[in-house]
Design an enzyme around this catalytic site. Structure first.
Site, PDB file in Angstrom:
ATOM      1  CG  ASP A   1      -5.202  -0.934  -7.898  1.00  0.00           C
ATOM      2  OD1 ASP A   1      -5.448  -2.067  -7.435  1.00  0.00           O
ATOM      3  OD2 ASP A   1      -5.935  -0.380  -8.719  1.00  0.00           O
TER       4      ASP A   1
ATOM      5  CD  GLU B   1      -6.140   4.029  -6.669  1.00  0.00           C
ATOM      6  OE1 GLU B   1      -7.148   3.574  -7.223  1.00  0.00           O
ATOM      7  OE2 GLU B   1      -5.787   5.242  -6.782  1.00  0.00           O
TER       8      GLU B   1
END
Length: 578
Positions: free
Chosen positions: A453, A496
């Site tokens: 991420d 994300e």
């Protein structure tokens, strides 16, 4: 497609099918014919190899006579040896010529036979050149043994030919086996006589080893005799074979064995305190008396080979007849097919074409009915209108089906694709991952997952807005997708967080790939819509599963723990499962 073309196509397909079936049948018959022809040639090779074995056995007699004579040997004995060697060379050249005409030439086996023959002859000549007192029984036995070894080499040179003839003509297998047994019988009969060469040449009594060898050879000869006489097929009832076997019994197993017994008796009648013996014959005289008794054995072999060749010729003629019949049958079937197609065209297709032209004219508004279908005018009109309505309804239904399929495909793509980045979403990745996991189990390979991420992504949204965050996600997906190779899966796992599943690889390879992705993200500048250049980094967790009990959830969990360690140790790094 017009009806005439359809009929032509159908006719061509039928013709191809019939030609294919007939061609396959003809090909099978042709292969059988070729196999029969090759089997016949192979049978001739077998016969030639047996003649070579015969001449090699015959050559031992003059060789033994020369080695048992004085120095130099009598001219008559030397001449008989030269004649025997010339006969052997002649049949050996004939075998070589027959082999050279075939597709397979076992040159190495014939070369080995020729080399062994030259060595054996050189050994015989060397012993014959020595004075009789210098010739030891061991040397004489060794020379005889070398001559023994030549016959198996001659028979082994055409082993493939023997197998080919037996495959082509299974019925003659037992006949060929008996013919080879007759060759072995002649060989062992020769060995029985050659066992006496050393005692006769040195005027010595038979040793215990020689007496045991005589008993062994007698047992082997009787065994071969019983195998040849065993009735196991119709060929054994042939008159000429039975006559040859009867003559073999009387000439060899009675007269020939009496000669052997005479030598044994002379060996046992001598004084016990001396090995010297006085025999009533020397090696040459023994060969002159003993060798003719073995001739009927060759007559048995020739009778069996003649019977095998007779049956092979009959099988070959049958294969040729069946090939001819198959060719005639195929031609007849093709003629019948052409006749039937002509009848169908004249009696069925032509009237249907005239009716079709009438229907077309009605559809074009031409109501002038042909004279031959005037009584069907109304019915054909109703059928045409019904077909037109059915065609319109079918076209509409097809259009609706196509539209429905397009919508389903579009919905499927939307259901599997992340709306923002255009890559796979979490659900689609789970499906693809489980499929790849099953493949890894079947292939017993490792499966890796890379979970990463974006570092400090919340601060990007807080500082630059959610539009900037979306641009970062889109650009990160593009960078990773361009770095990956074909077959490597990329998906947005949530927020994300992204996940990558490489092709089947181990932990080190997956870790190296994660490092390449980390560097690519770190080095890629992201230009926002307002022109601000933003650089981001990402943290990676790598996990690998292997074995039949591997599960995708466990793999994700291990990768998530590794990702947590990467974040806790400073971010912008790659950590692997422990």
């Amino acid at each position: 497609m017009r009806l005439t073309r359809l009929f032509t196509l159908i006719s061509a397909i039928l013709a191809l099918l019939v030609c294919g079936v007939q061609g396959r049948s003809l090909w099978a018959e042709w292969r059988q014919y070729q196999a029969a022809e090759q089997g016949l040639q192979a049978l001739q090779l077998v016969s030639a190899s047996m003649r070579v074995a015969e001449k090699l056995s015959v050559e031992r007699g003059p060789s033994n006579a020369v080695m048992g004579d004085g120095h130099p040997a009598a001219p008559a004995k030397q001449e008989r040896l030269r004649t025997a060697r010339n006969d052997t060379n002649a049949v050996l050249r004939q075998l070589q010529q027959q082999l050279s005409h075939g597709n397979t030439v076992p040159a190495h086996q014939l070369a080995g036979l020729e080399l062994a023959l030259r060595e054996a002859r050189r050994n015989v000549d060397q012993l014959a050149a020595q004075p009789p007192s210098s010739r030891t029984p061991a040397q004489l036995d060794a020379a005889v043994e070398r001559m023994y070894a030549l016959v198996p080499l001659a028979l082994d040179a055409v082993t493939e030919a023997t197998r080919a003839s037996e495959q082509a003509y299974p019925r003659i297998t037992r006949v060929l086996v008996k013919a080879r047994l007759a060759v072995e019988l002649r060989e062992y009969a020769g060995r029985l006589g050659s066992t006496l060469t050393a005692p006769l040449a040195t005027a010595q009594a038979l040793g215990s080893a020689q007496q045991q060898r005589l008993q062994f050879l007698r047992g082997r000869l009787e065994q071969l005799r019983q195998l040849i006489k065993m009735a196991n097929n119709d060929a054994d009832q042939a008159v000429h074979i039975q006559a040859a076997v009867a003559r073999m019994d009387s000439d060899y197993f009675e007269a020939g064995q009496r000669i052997i017994s005479e030598v044994e008796q002379a060996s046992s009648n001598g004084p016990r305190d001396s090995m010297a013996r006085h025999y009533s014959m020397d090696t040459a005289q023994f060969a002159q008396r003993y060798v003719p008794t073995m001739t009927p054995i060759l007559a048995v072999r020739d009778a069996l080979l003649q019977e095998a060749e007779h049956q092979a010729q009959a099988e070959f003629a049958r294969a040729r007849h069946e090939l001819s019949w198959a060719m005639l049958n195929g031609a007849a079937i093709l003629l019948v097919l052409v006749t039937l197609l002509v009848i169908v065209r004249v009696r069925v297709v032509a009237p249907l074409l005239r009716a079709t032209r009438a229907v077309v004219r009605l559809g074009n508004g031409d109501y002038t009915p042909p004279s031959r279908i005037s009584r069907r005018r109304d019915e054909i009109g109703d059928m045409l209108r019904a077909l037109a309505t059915l065609r319109e309804n079918s076209m509409e239904r097809q259009r609706l089906e196509q539209e429905r399929a397009r919508l389903i495909e579009e919905l499927k793509i939307r259901a599997d694709t992340d709306y923002l980045t255009g890559i796979l979403n979490r659900r689609a990745f789970a499906t693809a991952g489980n499929l790849r996991l099953r493949g890894a189990r079947e292939k017993d390979e490792s499966l890796a997952v890379i979970l990463f991420d974006i570092d400090h992504f919340k601060s990007v949204n807080d500082c630059y807005g959610h539009d900037a965050g979306d641009q970062v996600l889109i650009r990160i997906a593009e960078v990773v997708r361009s770095t990956l190779r074909d077959g490597e899966i990329l998906a947005r796992y949530g927020g994300e967080e992204f996940v990558v599943m490489p092709s089947f690889c181990g932990l080190e390879a997956a870790r190296a790939l994660a490092e390449r992705l980390r560097v690519a993200i770190e080095q890629e500048p992201l230009t926002l819509s307002d022109g601000y250049i933003l650089r981001v980094t990402a943290s990676f967790g790598v996990a690998v599963a292997h074995g039949p009990h591997a599960a995708l959830d466990d793999l994700f969990h291990s990768a998530d723990l590794a990702l947590y360690r990467a974040k806790s140790q400073g971010r912008n790094r790659v950590e692997a499962q422990l």
